[in-house]
Design an enzyme around this catalytic site. Sequence first.
Site, PDB file in Angstrom:
ATOM      1  N   LEU A   1       0.838  -1.206   0.000  1.00  0.00           N
ATOM      2  CA  LEU A   1       0.000   0.000   0.000  1.00  0.00           C
ATOM      3  C   LEU A   1       0.873   1.257   0.000  1.00  0.00           C
ATOM      4  CD1 LEU A   1      -2.815  -0.952   2.544  1.00  0.00           C
ATOM      5  CD2 LEU A   1      -2.489  -1.650   0.150  1.00  0.00           C
ATOM      6  N   ALA A   2       0.667   2.094  -1.002  1.00  0.00           N
ATOM      7  CA  ALA A   2       1.488   3.311  -1.119  1.00  0.00           C
ATOM      8  C   ALA A   2       0.683   4.461  -1.701  1.00  0.00           C
ATOM      9  CB  ALA A   2       2.711   3.030  -1.994  1.00  0.00           C
TER      10      ALA A   2
ATOM     11  N   ARG B   1       2.409  14.798   6.581  1.00  0.00           N
ATOM     12  CA  ARG B   1       3.317  15.176   7.662  1.00  0.00           C
ATOM     13  C   ARG B   1       4.791  15.214   7.235  1.00  0.00           C
ATOM     14  NH1 ARG B   1       1.815  11.273  12.364  1.00  0.00           N
ATOM     15  NH2 ARG B   1       0.771  10.150  10.699  1.00  0.00           N
TER      16      ARG B   1
ATOM     17  N   GLY C   1       4.096   0.635   1.976  1.00  0.00           N
ATOM     18  CA  GLY C   1       5.233   1.215   1.262  1.00  0.00           C
ATOM     19  C   GLY C   1       6.083   2.154   2.089  1.00  0.00           C
ATOM     20  N   ASP C   2       5.636   2.473   3.313  1.00  0.00           N
ATOM     21  CA  ASP C   2       6.400   3.410   4.149  1.00  0.00           C
ATOM     22  C   ASP C   2       6.967   2.750   5.401  1.00  0.00           C
ATOM     23  OD1 ASP C   2       4.040   3.031   5.501  1.00  0.00           O
ATOM     24  OD2 ASP C   2       3.401   5.117   5.487  1.00  0.00           O
TER      25      ASP C   2
ATOM     26  N   ASN D   1       6.428   8.698   9.027  1.00  0.00           N
ATOM     27  CA  ASN D   1       5.357   9.682   8.846  1.00  0.00           C
ATOM     28  C   ASN D   1       5.900  11.090   8.662  1.00  0.00           C
ATOM     29  OD1 ASN D   1       2.985   7.971   9.100  1.00  0.00           O
ATOM     30  ND2 ASN D   1       3.682   7.647  11.196  1.00  0.00           N
TER      31      ASN D   1
ATOM     32  N   ASN E   1      53.665   7.857 -16.411  1.00  0.00           N
ATOM     33  CA  ASN E   1      53.783   8.670 -15.208  1.00  0.00           C
ATOM     34  C   ASN E   1      53.452  10.115 -15.557  1.00  0.00           C
ATOM     35  OD1 ASN E   1      55.004  10.323 -13.038  1.00  0.00           O
ATOM     36  ND2 ASN E   1      55.634   8.322 -12.279  1.00  0.00           N
TER      37      ASN E   1
HETATM   38  C1  UD1 Z   1      -3.363   1.701   9.866  1.00  0.00           C
HETATM   39  C2  UD1 Z   1      -4.283   0.657  10.489  1.00  0.00           C
HETATM   40  C3  UD1 Z   1      -3.995   0.580  11.979  1.00  0.00           C
HETATM   41  C4  UD1 Z   1      -2.537   0.244  12.211  1.00  0.00           C
HETATM   42  C5  UD1 Z   1      -1.640   1.223  11.489  1.00  0.00           C
HETATM   43  C6  UD1 Z   1      -0.215   0.780  11.551  1.00  0.00           C
HETATM   44  C7  UD1 Z   1      -6.339   0.668   9.189  1.00  0.00           C
HETATM   45  C8  UD1 Z   1      -7.743   1.107   9.145  1.00  0.00           C
HETATM   46  N1  UD1 Z   1      -5.643   1.039  10.254  1.00  0.00           N
HETATM   47  O1  UD1 Z   1      -3.677   2.938  10.462  1.00  0.00           O
HETATM   48  O2  UD1 Z   1      -4.804  -0.396  12.579  1.00  0.00           O
HETATM   49  O3  UD1 Z   1      -2.242   0.230  13.584  1.00  0.00           O
HETATM   50  O4  UD1 Z   1      -2.001   1.316  10.100  1.00  0.00           O
HETATM   51  O5  UD1 Z   1       0.607   1.747  11.014  1.00  0.00           O
HETATM   52  O6  UD1 Z   1      -5.889  -0.047   8.309  1.00  0.00           O
HETATM   53  N2  UD1 Z   1      -2.973   3.769   2.479  1.00  0.00           N
HETATM   54  C9  UD1 Z   1      -3.399   3.647   1.174  1.00  0.00           C
HETATM   55  N3  UD1 Z   1      -4.641   4.120   0.856  1.00  0.00           N
HETATM   56  C10 UD1 Z   1      -5.441   4.706   1.744  1.00  0.00           C
HETATM   57  C11 UD1 Z   1      -5.001   4.828   3.074  1.00  0.00           C
HETATM   58  C12 UD1 Z   1      -3.786   4.344   3.416  1.00  0.00           C
HETATM   59  O7  UD1 Z   1      -2.674   3.121   0.336  1.00  0.00           O
HETATM   60  O8  UD1 Z   1      -6.529   5.118   1.354  1.00  0.00           O
HETATM   61  C13 UD1 Z   1      -1.657   3.278   2.847  1.00  0.00           C
HETATM   62  C14 UD1 Z   1      -0.731   4.389   3.318  1.00  0.00           C
HETATM   63  O9  UD1 Z   1       0.028   4.895   2.221  1.00  0.00           O
HETATM   64  C15 UD1 Z   1       0.158   3.694   4.332  1.00  0.00           C
HETATM   65  C16 UD1 Z   1      -0.734   2.588   4.871  1.00  0.00           C
HETATM   66  O10 UD1 Z   1      -1.769   2.409   3.940  1.00  0.00           O
HETATM   67  O11 UD1 Z   1       1.271   3.082   3.726  1.00  0.00           O
HETATM   68  C17 UD1 Z   1      -1.311   2.923   6.236  1.00  0.00           C
HETATM   69  O12 UD1 Z   1      -2.024   4.115   6.139  1.00  0.00           O
HETATM   70  P1  UD1 Z   1      -2.169   5.076   7.373  1.00  0.00           P
HETATM   71  O13 UD1 Z   1      -3.047   6.191   7.008  1.00  0.00           O
HETATM   72  O14 UD1 Z   1      -0.826   5.379   7.914  1.00  0.00           O
HETATM   73  O15 UD1 Z   1      -2.943   4.111   8.385  1.00  0.00           O
HETATM   74  P2  UD1 Z   1      -3.235   4.403   9.883  1.00  0.00           P
HETATM   75  O16 UD1 Z   1      -4.436   5.255   9.984  1.00  0.00           O
HETATM   76  O17 UD1 Z   1      -2.003   4.829  10.558  1.00  0.00           O
HETATM   77 CA    CA Z   2       0.632   5.345   9.624  1.00  0.00          CA
END
Ligand code: UD1
Ligand code: CA
Length: 490
Positions: free
Chosen positions: A12-13, A19, A109-110, A235, A384
């Site tokens: 997922l990316a 931030r 992806g992060d 983040n 040289n």
């Molecule tokens: C998510 C989890 C949470 C977990 C946390 C760990 C869900 C609902 N929650 O929360 O339980 O503890 O990760 O870090 O899954 N991304 C997409 N598309 C989107 C949203 C996110 O590709 O629409 C990707 C982001 O790029 C990222 C990852 O998913 O790589 C997590 O997204 P993020 O928004 O950080 O999730 P959290 O709300 O932190």
């Molecule tokens: Ca996160």
Amino acid sequence: MSAPRPAAVIVLAAGEGTRMRSRRPKVLHTIGGRSLVGHAIAAARGVQPDHLAVVVRHERALVAQHVTEVDAAAVIAEQDAVKGTGRAVECGLDALPAGLTGTVLVTYGDVPLLRSETLLGLMEVHTASGSAATVITASLDDPTGYGRVLRDADGAVVGIVEHKDATEQQRGITEVNSGLYAFDVTLLRDALAEVGTDNVQGEKYLTDVLGIARGRGLTVSAHLIADLWQTEGVNDKVQLARLGAELNRRTVEQAMRDGAIVIDPATTWIDADVTIGQDTIIHPHTQIHGASTIGADCTIGPDTTLTDVEVGDGASVVRTQALLAVVGAGASVGPFSYLRPGTELGAEGKIGGFVETKNARIAAGAKVPHLTYAGDVTIGEGANIGAGTIFANYDGVTKSPTVVGSHSFVGSNSVIVAPVTIGDGAYVAAGSAVTSDVGPGELAVTRAKQRNVAGWVARRRAGTATATAAEAALDGAARHTDGQEEGARS
Ligand code: UD1
Ligand code: CA
């Protein structure tokens, strides 16, 4: 037993990464010489999935192009306007073959420190427990912000609740969702179709799939891991540096376990793709970047930065900056050398102090020891190049090449104005400005013949200390000559 292979990994990316406060998409920021998504892809590839999909949305063109460069076989999946990790995975599945069966892994992806071994462990737990869904979890002192793992009285996982949706009591749970999972693909597809957006964030949560699986009487498991670094995401830029430092600590430690000698791990930076041979000594304040390969028994540093450089066995590279260069076995470079792209130094060759090279092929045993600029040159075996030689390759309009034959000798402080060919076994006299070819065995001298003007100081600098010194020296010489003459007469 080798772990079973997953049908696919979905990375997922698509998130925005606001931030980071950066114009560059978050997953394209780098640590250890690779982008964050590059690390995620490497970890995913390590479990040999049949398919690998990367879900993009924010800055999709940039991210997709980069992903394809890193991994041409990766499938790019685009997430639509529906938000949430659940929707992201759904879009990933849509980009994969419809008839897919078996296990799908989901990663972020992060999260750059995740290792393939951990995903293999996840596969093993998932398979051995016969689970429909298995989540990697971690126990945190401060679980704020994370999804919490809900377990029943028997300790079995029943679901995940997001921090924002959790009750006070649930917020007290310290076991958190890492965001890394293994799913049975059929369950995953079915369950995601059921997941809604009825939550505080109005997003389609991937985490809801666990509760749905459990509700259907399927087994849901957690794989608790102790190494928290592997689940930590980036983040902001503070976390980028923190994870970059930890990755480096791990890479340097691995280099030592593989046989390198690192004098000061704290000031040594080695990128993830670098290889270093046994008993090579890395001195303090050295950075080895990109796809550099360092042989065995070398001396590297101190104060050296090598990027995409190949160093042969037994070479020494000291206080040097080099990019896209090759240093032959047993060769020596530095101190204070600047090797620019296209520098190739042969075995046992030398590039010495205050020498800058660019597009320079310096054959085996040839030496460019002091204070030289060598651009667009081919220097033959055993040649040289004297101190202070400048290969003038640029006339303000075009760049031209210079060839110096084998075992030739260019005298100090010469300027060789390209294009010029100096044959094998030729000499250039010190201080020459060479503008035309020099044949084999010839000596080129271009400077004016020396002329000494007697009495010049006495006439033109009378009364100075210089004149007094000259007078004293001349008097002394005259007395010495007179004495000899008198002695001869008697
Ligand atoms: C998510 C989890 C949470 C977990 C946390 C760990 C869900 C609902 N929650 O929360 O339980 O503890 O990760 O870090 O899954 N991304 C997409 N598309 C989107 C949203 C996110 O590709 O629409 C990707 C982001 O790029 C990222 C990852 O998913 O790589 C997590 O997204 P993020 O928004 O950080 O999730 P959290 O709300 O932190
Ligand atoms: Ca996160």
